[in-house]
Design a protein around this motif. Structure first.
Motif, mmCIF file in Angstrom:
data_model
loop_
_atom_site.group_PDB
_atom_site.id
_atom_site.type_symbol
_atom_site.label_atom_id
_atom_site.label_comp_id
_atom_site.label_asym_id
_atom_site.label_seq_id
_atom_site.Cartn_x
_atom_site.Cartn_y
_atom_site.Cartn_z
ATOM 1 N N MET A 161 -9.498 -1.618 7.018
ATOM 2 C CA MET A 161 -8.234 -0.918 6.171
ATOM 3 C C MET A 161 -8.653 0.395 5.866
ATOM 4 S SD MET A 161 -7.572 -2.395 2.444
ATOM 5 C CE MET A 161 -6.603 -1.605 1.251
ATOM 6 N N GLY A 162 -7.291 1.250 6.062
ATOM 7 C CA GLY A 162 -7.490 2.828 5.567
ATOM 8 C C GLY A 162 -6.256 2.962 5.184
ATOM 9 N N HIS A 163 -6.203 4.204 4.116
ATOM 10 C CA HIS A 163 -4.948 4.744 3.581
ATOM 11 C C HIS A 163 -4.968 6.079 3.736
ATOM 12 C CE1 HIS A 163 -3.252 6.492 -0.438
ATOM 13 N NE2 HIS A 163 -2.241 5.560 -0.049
ATOM 14 N N SER A 164 -3.785 6.709 3.925
ATOM 15 C CA SER A 164 -3.559 8.165 3.955
ATOM 16 C C SER A 164 -4.391 8.615 5.389
ATOM 17 C CB SER A 164 -3.965 8.673 2.841
ATOM 18 O OG SER A 164 -3.489 10.212 2.675
ATOM 19 N N GLN A 165 -5.117 9.573 5.325
ATOM 20 C CA GLN A 165 -6.055 10.152 6.413
ATOM 21 C C GLN A 165 -6.968 8.789 7.023
ATOM 22 O OE1 GLN A 165 -8.121 13.803 5.974
ATOM 23 N NE2 GLN A 165 -6.108 15.014 5.154
ATOM 24 N N ILE A 186 -3.058 -0.597 7.962
ATOM 25 C CA ILE A 186 -2.720 0.717 8.089
ATOM 26 C C ILE A 186 -1.659 1.037 7.052
ATOM 27 C CG2 ILE A 186 -1.540 2.596 9.442
ATOM 28 C CD1 ILE A 186 -2.554 0.793 12.032
ATOM 29 N N ALA A 187 -2.306 1.875 5.892
ATOM 30 C CA ALA A 187 -1.368 2.036 4.720
ATOM 31 C C ALA A 187 -1.294 3.693 4.831
ATOM 32 C CB ALA A 187 -2.045 1.791 3.514
ATOM 33 N N SER A 188 0.130 4.037 4.506
ATOM 34 C CA SER A 188 0.400 5.494 4.510
ATOM 35 C C SER A 188 -0.265 6.299 5.352
ATOM 36 C CB SER A 188 0.187 5.945 3.000
ATOM 37 O OG SER A 188 1.051 5.186 2.070
ATOM 38 N N PRO A 189 -0.113 6.230 6.789
ATOM 39 C CA PRO A 189 -0.688 6.838 7.695
ATOM 40 C C PRO A 189 -0.497 8.256 8.032
ATOM 41 C CG PRO A 189 0.561 5.556 8.726
ATOM 42 C CD PRO A 189 0.928 5.335 7.390
ATOM 43 N N ALA A 216 2.016 -0.560 5.627
ATOM 44 C CA ALA A 216 2.653 -0.217 4.399
ATOM 45 C C ALA A 216 2.617 1.361 3.939
ATOM 46 C CB ALA A 216 1.615 -0.980 3.383
ATOM 47 N N TYR A 217 3.681 1.400 3.344
ATOM 48 C CA TYR A 217 3.935 2.985 2.726
ATOM 49 C C TYR A 217 4.778 2.703 1.342
ATOM 50 C CZ TYR A 217 7.840 2.998 5.823
ATOM 51 O OH TYR A 217 9.155 2.612 6.529
ATOM 52 N N GLY A 218 4.967 3.720 0.657
ATOM 53 C CA GLY A 218 5.566 3.695 -0.475
ATOM 54 C C GLY A 218 7.096 4.427 -0.319
ATOM 55 N N ALA A 251 8.656 -0.784 -2.777
ATOM 56 C CA ALA A 251 9.927 -0.060 -3.468
ATOM 57 C C ALA A 251 9.419 0.607 -4.957
ATOM 58 C CB ALA A 251 11.086 -1.144 -4.031
ATOM 59 N N GLY A 252 9.883 1.824 -4.954
ATOM 60 C CA GLY A 252 9.590 2.680 -6.194
ATOM 61 C C GLY A 252 8.176 3.181 -6.035
ATOM 62 N N ALA A 253 7.492 3.278 -5.200
ATOM 63 C CA ALA A 253 6.172 3.488 -5.181
ATOM 64 C C ALA A 253 5.912 4.914 -4.391
ATOM 65 C CB ALA A 253 5.266 2.544 -4.415
ATOM 66 N N ASP A 254 4.872 5.653 -4.796
ATOM 67 C CA ASP A 254 4.523 6.790 -4.330
ATOM 68 C C ASP A 254 3.334 6.725 -3.375
ATOM 69 O OD1 ASP A 254 2.310 6.745 -5.886
ATOM 70 O OD2 ASP A 254 3.108 8.188 -7.274
ATOM 71 N N HIS A 255 2.675 7.685 -3.068
ATOM 72 C CA HIS A 255 1.568 7.886 -2.088
ATOM 73 C C HIS A 255 0.617 6.790 -2.566
ATOM 74 C CE1 HIS A 255 -0.807 9.055 1.235
ATOM 75 N NE2 HIS A 255 -1.573 9.644 0.590
ATOM 76 N N ILE A 256 0.148 6.702 -3.663
ATOM 77 C CA ILE A 256 -0.932 5.914 -4.187
ATOM 78 C C ILE A 256 -0.560 4.559 -4.954
ATOM 79 C CG2 ILE A 256 -1.634 7.283 -6.382
ATOM 80 C CD1 ILE A 256 -3.932 6.029 -3.753
#
Length: 370
Positions: A161-165, A186-189, A216-218, A251-256
């Motif tokens: 599991m990883g988020h962003s970078q 894979i979150a907000s790649p 997943a992403y916001g 929905a309504g979520a930003d990067h974190i």
């Protein structure tokens, strides 16, 4: 089907030479069961902070192994305890959570570790990558075998599991070494760092079963992040031969802000329970009937399981003391709030001779001691 005690071939591999620099207890809260290690990676040439949070209950049966999630960025300090809590509910399988971060007092090399090459950020500045090949070697060839040798975990129920970078890094592990883990979150790649990742994911091929992937992403992330998440999700959705995927836009979520929900939504999809925990009403059973089940039962690994009548109920100790409540079917019992059932077998008017324990859909047999 009875539980097969022999370990899988993957668990028989020799662990890579990962050196433990230090070890200590977790510090998140008073009863924190987490154990933290500082380990040295020869492949990456530096130390990492590895924290291991066990599931609240299990594995317990002989030879049984638990699911395991390897979480980058230290799980932002919340993924270990969150998954431990949810593993005791219907949200997901109980799982070990292994988080990877950087030791206090040592510099972070996150950008270098997560990116395979130097890249240009959306604002025009440079992201100095180039160390991801070595970091992948640490995760796959050093850390994973070390965890599998030290803890009862099942590679067939493993997640990276990883988020962003670290999300783009996770996507790259799937693209380059898809057999390393059973599933990927894979979150907000950070697709801006590697625009060809969608093409790579679309070409992933496997000899074995498809890998499960959750993307997943916001909804309210920067446009380039939304675009990157969408590209990855679409590429995986097209590659049905190698991947079974699900994507979710929070929905309504930003990067974190959606990160805390990833345990229930993402790990819940990748590590689903075989069956839900039920909460039936106990059935009254006369004490003289319960006494037929009292005794010591011996498991295949030699452990002795005493069953005793206390306060009108059968009681025993698994990972902790539990009471057995009766189900309507004679000889069958459950533990409230835990996915475990006990079935006593024997003559209708004499002591039970055999005990079947069904935990998380796996069954072990214990026989009454002489």
């Amino acid at each position: 089907m009875a539980l097969i005690v022999a370990p899988p071939a993957a668990a028989q591999e020799a662990a890579a030479p990962l050196r433990v620099v230090s070890q200590g207890p977790g510090t998140l809260y008073r009863a924190d069961p987490t154990v933290q290690f500082v380990v040295h990676s020869e492949k990456a040439g530096r130390d990492y902070l590895v924290q291991v949070t066990p599931p609240a209950f299990g594995p317990w049966l002989p030879g049984q192994k638990a699911a395991v999630a390897y979480v980058l960025d230290g799980g932002y300090g919340i993924m270990g305890p969150t998954a431990r809590l949810l593993g005791g509910s219907n949200a997901m399988l109980p799982a070990y959570v292994v988080t990877v971060a950087y030791p206090a007092g040592q510099p972070s090399s996150r950008e270098r570790d997560m990116l395979f090459a130097t890249a240009v950020r959306p604002d025009g500045s440079k992201a100095l990558g180039g160390g991801a090949e070595a970091f992948m070697g640490f995760i796959v060839d050093e850390l994973r075998p070390w965890v599998e040798a030290k803890y009862p975990v099942d590679r067939a129920k493993s997640v990276l599991m990883g988020h962003s970078q670290s999300g783009i890094f996770t996507a790259n592990v799937l693209a380059r070494r898809p057999d390393a883990f059973a599933s990927y979150l894979i979150a907000s790649p950070s697709v801006w760092a590697q625009p060809d990742i969608a093409e790579r994911l679309a070409r992933v091929s496997l000899q074995g079963p498809p890998r499960r992937v959750f993307v997943a992403y916001g909804e309210d992330e920067a446009p380039h992040m939304v675009s990157g998440g969408r590209q990855v999700a679409r590429a995986l959705a097209r590659n049905k031969a190698a991947v079974v995927s699900r994507s979710e836009v929070f929905a309504g979520a930003d990067h974190i802000s959606f990160y805390p929900e990833l345990a229930a939504r993402g790990l819940g999809y990748l590590l689903p329970r075989k069956r839900p925990i039920n909460y039936p009403n106990p059935t009254p059973v006369p004490a003289e009937t319960l006494r037929r089940y009292e005794g010591v039962y011996v498991l295949s690994d030699g452990r002795r399981l005493p069953i005793a009548l206390k306060g009108g109920k059968l009681a025993t100790t698994l990972a902790f003391p539990v009471e057995l409540d009766a189900l309507p079917r004679p000889g069958r019992f459950f533990v409230n709030g835990v996915d475990v059932q006990f079935t006593f077998e024997g003559p209708p008017d004499g002591p039970a001779q055999l005990l079947r324990i069904d935990y998380l859909g796996e069954v072990a047999v214990a026989r009454r001691a002489p």
